[in-house]
Design a protein around this motif. Structure first.
Motif, short mmCIF file in Angstrom:
data_model
loop_
_atom_site.label_atom_id
_atom_site.label_comp_id
_atom_site.label_asym_id
_atom_site.label_seq_id
_atom_site.Cartn_x
_atom_site.Cartn_y
_atom_site.Cartn_z
N PRO A 137 30.27 29.26 -9.73
CA PRO A 137 30.18 27.80 -9.62
C PRO A 137 31.50 27.17 -9.16
CG PRO A 137 29.36 28.53 -11.75
CD PRO A 137 29.99 29.72 -11.10
N ARG A 138 31.35 26.03 -8.46
CA ARG A 138 32.52 25.32 -7.94
C ARG A 138 33.47 24.94 -9.07
NH1 ARG A 138 32.37 19.49 -5.14
NH2 ARG A 138 31.77 19.08 -7.29
N GLY A 139 32.91 24.65 -10.25
CA GLY A 139 33.73 24.26 -11.40
C GLY A 139 34.77 25.31 -11.77
N LEU A 185 31.66 19.47 -17.39
CA LEU A 185 30.90 20.70 -17.68
C LEU A 185 31.82 21.81 -18.19
CD1 LEU A 185 28.42 20.62 -14.66
CD2 LEU A 185 27.95 20.09 -17.05
N PHE A 186 32.89 21.46 -18.87
CA PHE A 186 33.81 22.39 -19.55
C PHE A 186 34.53 23.32 -18.59
CE2 PHE A 186 29.56 22.61 -21.81
CZ PHE A 186 29.66 21.34 -22.36
N ASN A 187 33.74 24.05 -17.75
CA ASN A 187 34.32 25.01 -16.81
C ASN A 187 35.23 26.03 -17.50
OD1 ASN A 187 33.02 23.50 -14.93
ND2 ASN A 187 34.83 22.57 -14.06
N LEU A 188 34.81 26.49 -18.68
CA LEU A 188 35.55 27.60 -19.30
C LEU A 188 35.34 28.84 -18.44
CD1 LEU A 188 34.82 27.18 -23.11
CD2 LEU A 188 36.83 26.48 -21.82
N PHE A 189 36.25 29.81 -18.55
CA PHE A 189 36.08 31.07 -17.84
C PHE A 189 35.14 31.94 -18.66
CE2 PHE A 189 40.63 29.90 -16.70
CZ PHE A 189 40.25 29.25 -15.55
#
Lengths: 219, 261
Positions: free
Chosen positions: A115-117, B99-103
């Motif tokens: 994902p881009r995120g 959306l947090f974007n945790l790894f």
């Protein structure tokens, strides 16, 4: 035509030599294809248009031409330009190049699926491009594509008889030579089929396991 | 009077034909807590993304602590910033995402230690010690070894806050950090942010639809519409006595939609 077990026993050691070379060519070819595929996938994403276009064109060219033609080219034509390669080396390069272009498409899809995120989080963490690839993108992109890559490597394995065309003494070539010597084809060719079948079946079991192990990603 | 930590000067940004920001200017003082509110598409999130260098500006200038963000001076002339300059400027800024974007492939602790170890060369032991302090602050020290997929949304967002803090930024950007959460998980994230605001003198920019929280949290509220600041002022003034007609109708709509004020 009768099946002759004594003949089978006689040619078995020769065929097993061929099996070894077949497996070796597959493993080396797979390793080269995996590395080359990643390199192609990364270079095609380069911001430098000349690099991405050139690599893209070369990859399409290789994918769009038959492996057999490429093998002939590497083994019989390159010596005209002063590059004489041993048969197995030429074969591994041919397999690696050809399947590397297929693997590149798998890598591309895997990388696009991150994902881009994740890219944005990496940037917010101030990681540089190399760190972003090594620690964030590839560790997420590669596991889901392992089954697809493994599929190509099984396909590659079944195409190794093409190497007999450039005098690699793999299984098919060994079988052909014993067959031509004794004028008996049924046993050597059947055994070639059986060897490929056995190894393929084992590979499929391994593939199913890889799919269960890596196919799903948790987010 | 102290110098502003963020100085935005006539920036513009378009996505295709859509002009999100058109000559926007604003300033933020060190330690200020700023809430950016407004309808979606009004450009408030874009401002945070531009400050984090996730989007480039089409025109204008931004200064962080008196230094150009997107430009650098070379022989007295402003030229576009190099990647190295951007990386140095980014150290001052942290961001928490909607959306947090945790790894997802790293455990909670590794999520927090990754950037300090890679970008600051911090030894693992020191990075982990600092990470545990931060996880303790967000109330998740016991989840250090958990994978992100095992956490609730509220827990993920608290880890994301700890991860952003691990680089000790001077400016923290919060982009609708509770919008993706189930209502019952919003409180735990807001509590962490309240604590953070009380315990540190970090400059914070908050894009939110939580009007009640914006009211309590912010020193100053900016109401955006169509890429412009329509009205700004103290939370009480904006929320209780909005002057502009557009602010009034926006707040009315938000209350009608069930958001707390």
């Amino acid at each position: 035509m009768e099946w002759d077990w004594a003949f089978v026993r006689e040619i078995m050691p020769t065929l097993l030599e061929g099996v070894k070379i077949t497996i070796l060519a597959t493993i080396l070819g797979s390793a080269l294809a995996a590395a080359l595929g990643l390199a192609i996938a990364l270079l095609r994403r380069s911001e430098n248009r000349i690099v991405s276009r050139t690599v893209g064109f070369l990859a399409e060219f290789i994918r769009g031409t038959p492996l057999l033609v490429q093998l002939y080219f590497i083994f019989y034509v390159l010596p005209d330009f002063g590059l004489l390669l041993p048969p197995l080396t030429a074969g591994v390069i041919g397999l690696g190049l050809h399947y590397g272009t297929y693997a590149a498409e798998v890598y591309r899809a895997g990388i696009d699926n991150v994902p881009r995120g994740q890219w944005e989080a990496a940037k917010a963490c101030n990681l540089n491009a190399r760190q972003t690839w090594m620690h964030v993108i590839l560790p997420q992109a590669i596991p889901p594509m392992i089954p697809a890559l493994a599929n190509y490597f099984i396909a590659m394995f079944k195409e190794t008889p093409l190497l007999s065309a450039i005098t690699v003494l793999e299984l098919m070539n060994q079988a052909k030579s014993v067959a031509n010597t004794y004028y008996r084809y049924v046993e050597p060719m059947t055994l070639v089929g059986v060897f490929f079948l056995i190894i393929s079946l084992f590979s499929v079991v391994l593939l199913r396991w890889l799919e269960r192990r890596y196919g799903k990603v948790e987010r | 009077m102290a110098a502003p930590i963020i100085k935005i000067d006539a920036i513009s940004k378009s996505f295709g034909a859509f002009k999100v920001l058109d000559g926007l200017s604003m300033q933020v003082m060190p330690g200020e807590k700023l809430a950016l509110i407004g309808p979606s598409g009004s450009g408030k999130t874009t401002i945070l993304r531009i400050l984090m260098t996730l989007e480039r500006i089409d025109g204008g200038h931004i200064e962080i602590e008196g230094e150009q963000l997107y430009h650098m001076e070379r022989e007295g002339v402003l030229v576009p910033a190099s990647e190295r300059h951007l990386a140095r400027m980014r150290q001052k800024i942290g961001m928490v995402f909607q959306l947090f974007n945790l790894f997802p492939h790293k455990c909670v602790l590794d999520n927090v230690t990754l950037a300090p170890m890679l970008t600051k060369g911090m030894p693992r032991a020191a990075a982990e010690k600092r990470a545990m302090e931060l996880l303790d602050m967000v109330g998740l020290a016991d989840k250090a070894k958990a994978m992100p997929a095992q956490l609730s949304g509220g827990q993920k967002q608290r880890v994301a806050i700890a991860r952003a803090l691990a680089l000790s930024p001077k400016i923290m950007l919060f982009d609708e950090v509770t919008s993706a959460l189930d209502p019952e998980l919003v409180g735990e994230v807001l509590n962490v942010m309240r604590k953070l605001a009380a315990e540190t003198d970090m400059t914070m920019l908050l894009v939110t639809h939580e009007m009640g929280f914006a009211h309590d949290f912010a020193d100053r509220v900016l109401f955006f519409d169509r890429g412009k600041i329509v009205e700004e002022g103290k939370p009480d003034d904006i929320f209780r006595h909005p002057k502009e007609e557009r602010t009034q109708s926006f707040l009315k709509k938000i209350i009608a939609a069930g958001h707390r004020v």
